[in-house]
Design an enzyme around this catalytic site. Structure first.
Site, PDB file in Angstrom:
ATOM      1  N   LYS A   1      -9.020 -24.973  75.741  1.00 18.51           N
ATOM      2  CA  LYS A   1     -10.269 -24.240  75.533  1.00 18.51           C
ATOM      3  C   LYS A   1     -11.351 -24.837  76.421  1.00 18.51           C
ATOM      4  O   LYS A   1     -11.677 -26.019  76.296  1.00 18.51           O
ATOM      5  CB  LYS A   1     -10.670 -24.351  74.057  1.00 18.51           C
ATOM      6  CG  LYS A   1     -12.053 -23.814  73.787  1.00 18.51           C
ATOM      7  CD  LYS A   1     -12.386 -23.827  72.323  1.00 18.51           C
ATOM      8  CE  LYS A   1     -13.857 -23.493  72.132  1.00 18.51           C
ATOM      9  NZ  LYS A   1     -14.284 -23.568  70.752  1.00 18.51           N
TER      10      LYS A   1
ATOM     11  N   GLU B   1      -8.958 -22.920  64.077  1.00 18.68           N
ATOM     12  CA  GLU B   1      -8.053 -23.074  65.210  1.00 18.68           C
ATOM     13  C   GLU B   1      -8.728 -23.500  66.498  1.00 18.68           C
ATOM     14  O   GLU B   1      -8.063 -23.893  67.426  1.00 18.68           O
ATOM     15  CB  GLU B   1      -7.347 -21.732  65.444  1.00 18.68           C
ATOM     16  CG  GLU B   1      -6.523 -21.313  64.244  1.00 18.68           C
ATOM     17  CD  GLU B   1      -6.064 -19.878  64.288  1.00 18.68           C
ATOM     18  OE1 GLU B   1      -6.829 -19.038  64.809  1.00 18.68           O
ATOM     19  OE2 GLU B   1      -4.965 -19.591  63.823  1.00 18.68           O
TER      20      GLU B   1
ATOM     21  N   ALA C   1      -8.794 -31.633  56.693  1.00 19.57           N
ATOM     22  CA  ALA C   1      -9.678 -32.768  56.376  1.00 19.57           C
ATOM     23  C   ALA C   1      -8.877 -33.929  55.790  1.00 19.57           C
ATOM     24  O   ALA C   1      -9.059 -35.081  56.190  1.00 19.57           O
ATOM     25  CB  ALA C   1     -10.766 -32.325  55.394  1.00 19.57           C
TER      26      ALA C   1
ATOM     27  N   ILE D   1     -13.995 -28.703  62.265  1.00 16.61           N
ATOM     28  CA  ILE D   1     -13.024 -29.787  62.431  1.00 16.61           C
ATOM     29  C   ILE D   1     -13.733 -31.001  63.035  1.00 16.61           C
ATOM     30  O   ILE D   1     -13.464 -32.137  62.677  1.00 16.61           O
ATOM     31  CB  ILE D   1     -11.814 -29.309  63.266  1.00 16.61           C
ATOM     32  CG1 ILE D   1     -11.000 -28.307  62.415  1.00 16.61           C
ATOM     33  CG2 ILE D   1     -10.945 -30.474  63.719  1.00 16.61           C
ATOM     34  CD1 ILE D   1      -9.849 -27.628  63.114  1.00 16.61           C
TER      35      ILE D   1
ATOM     36  N   GLU E   1     -19.444 -21.995  66.674  1.00 15.68           N
ATOM     37  CA  GLU E   1     -19.371 -23.017  67.728  1.00 15.68           C
ATOM     38  C   GLU E   1     -18.249 -24.011  67.412  1.00 15.68           C
ATOM     39  O   GLU E   1     -18.267 -25.139  67.885  1.00 15.68           O
ATOM     40  CB  GLU E   1     -20.726 -23.716  67.897  1.00 15.68           C
ATOM     41  CG  GLU E   1     -21.776 -22.848  68.603  1.00 15.68           C
ATOM     42  CD  GLU E   1     -21.592 -22.797  70.136  1.00 15.68           C
ATOM     43  OE1 GLU E   1     -20.750 -23.516  70.668  1.00 15.68           O
ATOM     44  OE2 GLU E   1     -22.314 -22.003  70.780  1.00 15.68           O
TER      45      GLU E   1
HETATM   46  P1  FAD Z   1      -8.525 -26.896  52.691  1.00 20.64           P
HETATM   47  O1  FAD Z   1      -7.766 -26.503  53.874  1.00 20.64           O
HETATM   48  O2  FAD Z   1      -8.919 -25.816  51.717  1.00 20.64           O
HETATM   49  O3  FAD Z   1      -7.664 -27.977  51.904  1.00 20.64           O
HETATM   50  C1  FAD Z   1      -7.935 -28.323  50.560  1.00 20.64           C
HETATM   51  C2  FAD Z   1      -6.826 -29.195  50.019  1.00 20.64           C
HETATM   52  O4  FAD Z   1      -7.168 -29.602  48.701  1.00 20.64           O
HETATM   53  C3  FAD Z   1      -5.466 -28.504  49.918  1.00 20.64           C
HETATM   54  O5  FAD Z   1      -4.449 -29.371  50.303  1.00 20.64           O
HETATM   55  C4  FAD Z   1      -5.356 -28.195  48.433  1.00 20.64           C
HETATM   56  O6  FAD Z   1      -4.008 -28.141  48.001  1.00 20.64           O
HETATM   57  C5  FAD Z   1      -6.071 -29.395  47.848  1.00 20.64           C
HETATM   58  N1  FAD Z   1      -6.565 -29.155  46.498  1.00 20.64           N
HETATM   59  C6  FAD Z   1      -7.595 -28.389  46.093  1.00 20.64           C
HETATM   60  N2  FAD Z   1      -7.692 -28.395  44.763  1.00 20.64           N
HETATM   61  C7  FAD Z   1      -6.718 -29.199  44.310  1.00 20.64           C
HETATM   62  C8  FAD Z   1      -6.279 -29.598  43.019  1.00 20.64           C
HETATM   63  N3  FAD Z   1      -6.858 -29.171  41.887  1.00 20.64           N
HETATM   64  N4  FAD Z   1      -5.223 -30.420  42.924  1.00 20.64           N
HETATM   65  C9  FAD Z   1      -4.582 -30.881  44.038  1.00 20.64           C
HETATM   66  N5  FAD Z   1      -4.946 -30.537  45.286  1.00 20.64           N
HETATM   67  C10 FAD Z   1      -5.988 -29.694  45.406  1.00 20.64           C
HETATM   68  N6  FAD Z   1     -12.952 -24.975  61.834  1.00 20.64           N
HETATM   69  C11 FAD Z   1     -12.917 -25.235  63.142  1.00 20.64           C
HETATM   70  O7  FAD Z   1     -13.113 -26.383  63.554  1.00 20.64           O
HETATM   71  N7  FAD Z   1     -12.656 -24.240  64.050  1.00 20.64           N
HETATM   72  C12 FAD Z   1     -12.483 -22.955  63.668  1.00 20.64           C
HETATM   73  O8  FAD Z   1     -12.216 -22.097  64.509  1.00 20.64           O
HETATM   74  C13 FAD Z   1     -12.585 -22.635  62.289  1.00 20.64           C
HETATM   75  N8  FAD Z   1     -12.468 -21.364  61.844  1.00 20.64           N
HETATM   76  C14 FAD Z   1     -12.647 -21.103  60.518  1.00 20.64           C
HETATM   77  C15 FAD Z   1     -12.689 -19.786  60.057  1.00 20.64           C
HETATM   78  C16 FAD Z   1     -12.939 -19.501  58.707  1.00 20.64           C
HETATM   79  C17 FAD Z   1     -13.036 -18.087  58.233  1.00 20.64           C
HETATM   80  C18 FAD Z   1     -13.092 -20.565  57.781  1.00 20.64           C
HETATM   81  C19 FAD Z   1     -13.299 -20.304  56.322  1.00 20.64           C
HETATM   82  C20 FAD Z   1     -13.038 -21.874  58.234  1.00 20.64           C
HETATM   83  C21 FAD Z   1     -12.856 -22.149  59.587  1.00 20.64           C
HETATM   84  N9  FAD Z   1     -12.871 -23.456  60.052  1.00 20.64           N
HETATM   85  C22 FAD Z   1     -12.808 -23.704  61.390  1.00 20.64           C
HETATM   86  C23 FAD Z   1     -13.000 -24.570  59.114  1.00 20.64           C
HETATM   87  C24 FAD Z   1     -11.655 -25.221  58.888  1.00 20.64           C
HETATM   88  O9  FAD Z   1     -10.722 -24.284  58.441  1.00 20.64           O
HETATM   89  C25 FAD Z   1     -11.807 -26.313  57.853  1.00 20.64           C
HETATM   90  O10 FAD Z   1     -12.852 -27.144  58.213  1.00 20.64           O
HETATM   91  C26 FAD Z   1     -10.578 -27.143  57.784  1.00 20.64           C
HETATM   92  O11 FAD Z   1      -9.451 -26.353  57.598  1.00 20.64           O
HETATM   93  C27 FAD Z   1     -10.684 -28.157  56.685  1.00 20.64           C
HETATM   94  O12 FAD Z   1     -10.415 -27.621  55.464  1.00 20.64           O
HETATM   95  P2  FAD Z   1     -10.269 -28.636  54.266  1.00 20.64           P
HETATM   96  O13 FAD Z   1      -9.146 -29.567  54.574  1.00 20.64           O
HETATM   97  O14 FAD Z   1     -11.593 -29.205  53.947  1.00 20.64           O
HETATM   98  O15 FAD Z   1      -9.879 -27.669  53.032  1.00 20.64           O
END
Ligand code: FAD
Length: 497
Positions: free
Chosen positions: A77, A48, A15, A345, A341
């Site tokens: 895909k 992924e 994100a 992302i 689905e």
């Molecule tokens: P994260 O990856 O958790 O990143 C959070 C960030 O915040 C990190 O950089 C961390 O260091 C930072 N952070 C947090 N707290 C602090 C702090 N106190 N100080 C400094 N930095 C901090 N999505 C798909 O589109 N397709 C899929 O097939 C898919 N499969 C998934 C399967 C599972 C089981 C799960 C749980 C999710 C899946 N997703 C999938 C969702 C996808 O993984 C997330 O939408 C995507 O990775 C975005 O994550 P994010 O960046 O919001 O959070």
């Protein structure tokens, strides 16, 4: 009105870096963008599989597809195969792209339903180019299907999300985005407006900003902890609350589609990348234990595990609002829908695109905030209904979770859709919602909902004409697929090793 000049992105997962790259590209050096991430905390590390709008996102960033596939070890895909969902032993595919095509004014489904009732057609997927190419293990860029009004293959990617974030970081830094490493210890808010003014890191450094993007993942550091925005819990409709994830060695040819295999208390994903396969078991702790769920996953792998299985806990749902004060939540901080689905992302992409078009001035006009909230809520709720459909429309009698899902009360918005389809075979897309009629159709029929009627318009053809219309489509599709390169040949053409 004064412009905003300083944006802070909290979090460097998918994100954070997608947001940084797109805002960097869109606003260039007119915005000072800082991204804060903590190596010590790390990212969620799964995610992924994607859906076709990712192509638009990559194009907007000027990304070259071959380079992208090499850098992220990505594959193609064409859809998702669902096994054991509607009934044990059954399978269907939600493939991207059209299924059949309009004949006159009537959607294809009505010709299919008529032909099926008359014994002239069998599976809907026979008329989907995406499904046929997926099962044949073939892919190539194809603008149109020859001799039909059909568009060519619509597709998305499987990729290593960690590598994608790294790749996007390079792009974002190229637009001047600054990265600040460290753990955020506190968040400071303005006493009067309630806006976030700065974040302070463990080393005492402060990062100040006017607009903050909360990309901190499940922690929801800003939108949840600092701003106190509530979370709607959807567990009553979507019972899964945990997942085991484990990568394995590849076995055989890479499938150009995701697999989703339903088990007793959840379902398993298989996602082929160039260098490994991603696997996971999403399950409900109300219907099975963590130990059993782990064993189910390990017993259903195709290749050897290359890491220890990892447990991830989650609560399905969304924030009450996505934009509060000067904080916009993007990614897991804004909500979570299981990856059935592959929508997470996409929801990141959608939120950051909406923010770009509704970008506020320093006065934070409430109208922009309200519009973004309205659009994101509609999008999340539409995806929620689509995912509930997979659980609800089943005839499995072998396990309590499936019975509970079949018997649950679903949101009215979904019930109305199912009732209309069961009665008339008609489906309508609501507003700008993500999934189109053809996606709903494949899942409704695939889950075993059989319409009682079809549209009169489909009777305009004689039975012989209908037979030849469908036979011709099949012939053209089979010929088209046979001329495509194999998935492996396509990947090798990008320079993938
Ligand atoms: P994260 O990856 O958790 O990143 C959070 C960030 O915040 C990190 O950089 C961390 O260091 C930072 N952070 C947090 N707290 C602090 C702090 N106190 N100080 C400094 N930095 C901090 N999505 C798909 O589109 N397709 C899929 O097939 C898919 N499969 C998934 C399967 C599972 C089981 C799960 C749980 C999710 C899946 N997703 C999938 C969702 C996808 O993984 C997330 O939408 C995507 O990775 C975005 O994550 P994010 O960046 O919001 O959070």
């Amino acid at each position: 009105m004064q412009r905003i000049s300083k944006v802070v992105i909290v979090g460097g997962g998918t994100a954070g870096w997608m947001s940084a790259a797109l805002l960097g590209r869109t606003f260039g050096r007119t915005l000072d963008i800082t991204l804060v991430e903590s190596d010590e905390i790390g990212t969620v590390g799964v995610g992924e599989a994607t859906i076709p709008p990712i192509l638009v996102f990559n194009q907007a960033l000027g990304i070259d597809e071959a380079e992208f596939l090499r850098e992220t070890r990505g594959t193609i895909k064409l859809g998702i195969e669902f096994q054991n969902w509607g009934a044990l032993g059954h399978r269907y595919m939600h493939a991207f792209g059209d299924v059949g095509h309009y004949h006159g004014l009537s959607p294809f489904v009505h010709y299919f339903l008529r032909a099926k009732a008359a014994g002239l057609a069998d599976r809907l997927g026979d008329y989907s180019l995406g499904e046929r190419a997926a099962y044949a293990g073939r892919f190539g860029h194809l603008p149109r299907v020859p001799n039909t009004p059909l568009a060519g293959l619509n597709y998305a990617y499987h990729f290593d999300a960690g590598l994608y974030a790294r790749y996007l970081r390079r792009i974002a830094e190229g637009y001047g985005v600054k990265r600040h490493e460290g753990r955020i210890r506190s968040v400071e808010r303005d006493g009067e407006s309630g806006h976030v003014r700065s974040v302070t890191l463990a080393d005492g450094s402060r990062v100040e900003g006017e607009l903050f993007l909360d990309c901190s993942g499940f922690r929801a550091l800003l939108i949840g902890e600092a701003m106190g925005v509530g979370y709607q819990d959807w567990t009553r409709w979507l019972p899964a609350d945990r997942a085991w994830a484990v990568p394995t060695e590849n076995v055989g040819e890479p499938r150009p589609y995701t697999q989703s295999i339903a088990h007793e208390a959840g379902w398993q994903w298989r996602i082929p990348l160039q260098h490994r396969t991603g696997n996971g078991h999403v399950f409900s702790s109300a219907f099975t234990s963590e130990e059993i769920a782990r064993d189910v996953l390990l017993a259903n792998l195709e290749g050897k595990p290359i890491a220890e299985p990892r447990l991830i806990k989650f609560t399905t749902g969304r924030r009450e609002t996505f934009w509060e004060g000067n904080v916009v939540a993007i990614g897991l901080s804004s909500g979570f829908l299981e990856p059935l689905e592959s929508t997470s992302i996409h929801l990141i992409q959608s939120a950051v695109v909406k923010l770009s078009t509704l970008f506020p001035d320093a006065g934070f006009e409430p109208a922009y905030r309200d519009e973004l909230n309205r659009q994101m809520i509609a999008e999340f709720d539409g995806v929620r209904d689509f995912i509930i459909l997979h659980y609800h429309a089943n005839s499995r009698t072998d396990a309590p979770m499936w019975t509970a899902c079949r018997e649950m009360t679903v949101p009215d918005s979904l019930k109305e859709r199912i009732d209309l389809f069961r009665d008339t075979g008609r489906i309508f897309r609501h507003g700008q919602e993500l999934f189109h009629e053809v996606g709903w159709l494949q899942v409704m029929l695939g889950q075993g909902i059989v319409p009682e009627r079809y549209d009169h318009m489909a009777d305009a053809l004689s039975e012989a004409e209908l037979d030849s219309f469908l036979a011709n489509l099949k012939t053209v599709m089979a010929g088209t697929v046979s001329r495509l390169p194999t998935h492996r040949q396509f990947l090798e053409g990008t320079g993938a090793k």
